[in-house]
Design a protein around this motif. Structure first.
Motif, short mmCIF file in Angstrom:
data_model
loop_
_atom_site.label_atom_id
_atom_site.label_comp_id
_atom_site.label_asym_id
_atom_site.label_seq_id
_atom_site.Cartn_x
_atom_site.Cartn_y
_atom_site.Cartn_z
N ILE A 79 0.79 -1.18 0.08
CA ILE A 79 -0.09 0.15 0.01
C ILE A 79 0.82 1.22 -0.08
CG2 ILE A 79 -2.18 -0.99 1.13
CD1 ILE A 79 -1.15 0.31 3.71
N LEU A 80 2.03 1.12 0.29
CA LEU A 80 3.06 2.32 0.35
C LEU A 80 3.87 2.71 -1.01
CD1 LEU A 80 4.29 2.06 3.78
CD2 LEU A 80 2.98 3.91 3.03
N LYS A 81 4.31 1.36 -1.54
CA LYS A 81 4.87 1.52 -2.91
C LYS A 81 4.22 1.23 -3.91
CE LYS A 81 9.04 -0.14 -0.38
NZ LYS A 81 9.08 -1.56 0.17
N ASN A 82 2.93 0.62 -4.04
CA ASN A 82 2.27 0.31 -5.24
C ASN A 82 0.87 0.98 -5.30
OD1 ASN A 82 3.92 -2.14 -4.67
ND2 ASN A 82 4.09 -1.85 -6.83
N GLU A 83 0.76 2.07 -4.73
CA GLU A 83 -0.51 2.62 -4.54
C GLU A 83 -1.48 2.38 -5.71
OE1 GLU A 83 -1.06 6.79 -3.87
OE2 GLU A 83 0.24 6.88 -1.82
N ASP A 84 -1.03 2.73 -6.85
CA ASP A 84 -1.82 2.84 -8.20
C ASP A 84 -2.34 1.18 -8.46
OD1 ASP A 84 -2.13 5.30 -9.00
OD2 ASP A 84 -1.84 4.82 -10.86
N ASP A 85 -1.55 0.59 -8.14
CA ASP A 85 -2.02 -1.11 -8.37
C ASP A 85 -2.99 -1.39 -7.57
OD1 ASP A 85 -0.39 -1.89 -10.42
OD2 ASP A 85 1.56 -1.76 -9.10
N VAL A 86 -2.86 -1.03 -6.14
CA VAL A 86 -3.65 -1.12 -5.20
C VAL A 86 -5.02 -0.55 -5.43
CG1 VAL A 86 -4.38 -0.91 -2.73
CG2 VAL A 86 -2.08 -1.39 -3.17
N ARG A 87 -5.09 0.65 -5.69
CA ARG A 87 -6.21 1.26 -6.14
C ARG A 87 -6.98 0.83 -7.31
NH1 ARG A 87 -5.19 7.73 -5.50
NH2 ARG A 87 -4.39 7.75 -3.48
N LYS A 88 -6.28 0.06 -8.34
CA LYS A 88 -6.68 -0.76 -9.42
C LYS A 88 -7.80 -1.69 -8.94
CE LYS A 88 -3.92 1.23 -12.87
NZ LYS A 88 -2.42 1.09 -13.30
N SER A 89 -7.06 -2.33 -7.93
CA SER A 89 -7.76 -3.72 -7.53
C SER A 89 -8.67 -3.70 -6.56
CB SER A 89 -6.60 -4.56 -7.34
OG SER A 89 -5.70 -4.27 -6.22
N ILE A 90 -9.08 -2.60 -6.05
CA ILE A 90 -10.05 -2.51 -5.12
C ILE A 90 -11.32 -1.70 -5.38
CG2 ILE A 90 -8.30 -2.66 -3.28
CD1 ILE A 90 -8.70 0.26 -2.50
#
Ligand code: ATP
Ligand code: MG
Lengths: 249, 327
Positions: free
Chosen positions: B67-78
């Motif tokens: 959640i700190l380093k790959n914010e964008d990937d987290v956001r896309k998958s939730i």
């Protein structure tokens, strides 16, 4: 670009749907135009007023309309914050720069439409548009005022928690910007200290640019106006984007 | 692989610890509940996991992304349904959905198809062109859930999904949430302070209080952990009663509260008579005595010494509901 367009689209939809806002924010400019225009037309003649006082202030009133609408559009982000919608936008996998640009262009669109309405109404009270390039120049300056001051509104909104400070901003920032801009008087006739002050006001260059476009003459070189206003717009967009990046929800 | 892994996550606000060093993990396809009273830190945890709030310390992974380093990937998958409303009232339901789809870059054809499908699923298709400001609280909630699903997230966050809804709408939403999980295999993490909601929906529950996770397991195991039955006694002399009961061998756990006394034990039926006899010997009067199977409410009570409702007497909740309605 898709994202900027998406945000823009939402802003424009909301603007077009708010009839009362469109009509309501015509009130003050029309009041100025009619009362000052007709009231002072026969009394005031100063250098730079070949078109009568009414003709002289039309560009100023158009600027006023664009100025207020754009600052207001920018500050509206606070509503999005309070009504929760901003969270929906900020949690999406898009950059804040894209969101900010969409908001800015959306606000500028609304404010230019608002300015154009005043322009059209001015045609009814005697404004003549003689040259198409001049008209286009006026539009360019309206767009620049719209962009820079929407960004200005966003910058303020990014630092404000709620709408309580809104009146303060309008009274102590936006009105002075309008008042000092030479929208209502020719800056060449001012005492020199006051003239210098008006030249510090970015809106002056907008007003003078529109004046050049619509009336064919101005007291500030239109090229200078363009350069200064463009510089101010770039600065405001960068500044607004910087503050918006740090907005917390 | 886990859908969510949380390691020693902490959030402080100016020295106040809102989330205190919590760790847990959620398997793919699970329905996981964060259960706790107002101010427990549920929303703060959700905000950190959905990258809208930076943790003070600790780590977390959502769908394997940091959640700190790959914010964008987290956001896309939730997908996330916030506790407070986040719809644009001046737009129609369809436009709200469309805006969301564009933000998540769902291609046009797929977007249109999915919007129609989802609006049908939440039974809003005939009202899709009405402005959201004309919607009721329940309709808005359903729309928000539909919107959260539009980009087909692997994990859906639901923060108090049924707060302020009437029982019928709540039941409806529960069915719907279960269906989502069953048919699409979406991992769900939801927060609630309704015990029955957590009990009915969740495969696993973490009870969170004052920023700490104090227990975490399946609802059944949590309930079993505090013993077979619970006896609740209301008495004006509950302190005296406490003294005589606490030494009985069959008592597994005993708690004294503002207005009552609760006993955890096996085979409560056998011991009720004994309690009544003991108290009449000592001249202690009893207003009311009842036996029930433990609920998550009792679990909360067991671990914190407070009922979740004592906490809830708070007006915040009611204010929120009113806001929801007014908006
Ligand atoms: N931005 C903030 N600044 C300061 N304190 C905060 C902030 N956000 C939350 N808190 C505090 O952190 C604590 C946890 O808040 P949080 O919203 O996570 O609780 P919650 O479990 O979601 O409660 P509820 O059931 O009321 O939604 C509360 O005491 C709250 O006052
Ligand atoms: Mg909360």
């Amino acid at each position: 670009m898709d994202i900027v367009y998406t945000i823009w689209l939402r802003n424009v939809k909301r603007y077009l749907r708010s009839r009362s806002r469109i009509v309501g924010s015509l009130g003050m400019p029309l009041f100025f135009l009619l009362v000052l225009g007709f009231g002072l037309n026969s009394v005031v003649t100063l250098p730079g007023m070949e078109h009568g006082y009414t003709g002289f202030i039309i560009p100023g009133i158009i600027s006023m309309s664009v100025l207020f609408t754009s600052v207001f559009s920018g500050i509206q982000i606070i509503w999005d914050k309070q009504f929760g919608f901003l969270k929906e936008t900020l949690v999406a996998p898009v950059s804040r720069l894209e969101i900010m640009l969409g908001q800015t262009i959306g606000g500028a669109t609304a404010s230019v439409i608002q300015g154009l309405i005043i322009l059209v109404l001015s045609l009814l009270i005697g404004l003549n548009i003689t040259s198409i390039p001049g008209f286009l120049i006026a539009i360019v300056f309206m767009v620049l005022i719209g962009l820079s001051f929407t960004a200005f509104g966003i910058a303020i909104a990014s630092r404000m928690e709620d709408m309580h400070g809104f009146q303060l901003i309008i009274n102590f920032v936006v009105f002075p910007i309008f008042g000092l801009s030479g929208a209502l008087f020719p800056i060449d006739s001012l005492p020199s200290w006051l003239r210098s002050l008006t030249l510090l006001d970015p809106l002056t260059y907008g007003v003078e640019g529109i004046r050049y476009g619509l009336l064919g003459s101005s007291q500030v070189n239109p090229l200078l106006s363009f350069v200064v206003l463009t510089g101010f717009t770039v600065f405001m967009v960068v500044f607004g984007a910087y503050l918006f990046r740090k907005i917390s929800i | 692989m886990f859908a969510i892994e949380v390691e020693n996550l902490t959030k402080e606000f100016d020295g106040f610890v809102a989330v205190d060093n919590i760790s847990f993990s959620i398997g793919k396809g699970e329905i996981f509940g964060l259960l706790g009273p107002n101010g427990a830190g549920k929303t703060t945890t959700m905000s950190m996991l959905s990258t809208t709030l930076k943790p003070t310390s600790g780590k977390a992974y959502v769908n394997g992304f940091d959640i700190l380093k790959n914010e964008d990937d987290v956001r896309k998958s939730i997908g996330i349904v916030f506790q407070d409303q986040s719809l644009d009232e001046e737009l129609t339901a369809y436009e709200n959905m469309d805006f969301h789809g564009r933000l998540y870059r769902v291609p046009k054809e797929e977007r249109q198809k999915k919007i129609a499908e989802l609006l049908k699923l939440v039974e809003l298709e005939d009202k899709k062109d009405n402005l959201v400001k004309t919607y009721s609280g329940g309709m808005r909630r359903r729309l928000e859930i539909a919107r959260g699903l539009l980009h087909e997230p692997d994990v859906l966050f639901l923060d108090e999904p049924t707060l302020g809804l009437d029982p019928q709408t709540r039941n409806h939403l529960w069915d719907y949430i279960e269906k989502l999980n069953g048919e699409k295999g979406i991992t769900l993490i939801l927060t609630t302070h309704y015990m029955d909601e957590a009990d009915k929906l969740c495969n696993r529950v973490a009870i969170i209080d004052r920023g700490k996770i104090i227990a975490s397991d399946t609802p059944e195991k949590l309930k079993d952990s505090i013993g077979g039955d619970v006896i609740t006694i209301h008495s004006p002399q509950k302190n005296d009663l406490y003294e005589i009961i606490k030494d009985q061998t069959w008592v597994k756990h005993l708690d004294l509260h503002d207005s009552s006394l609760t006993i955890s034990l096996q085979n409560a039926g056998q011991h009720v008579a004994e309690i009544v006899n003991l108290s009449s010997e000592k001249g202690i009067s009893i207003d009311d005595i009842s036996i029930h199977k433990p609920t998550l409410e009792d679990v909360f009570l067991h671990y914190t010494g407070r009922t979740i409702r004592e906490e809830e007497a708070n007006t915040k909740d009611r204010m929120r509901m009113m806001q929801r309605v007014r908006r």
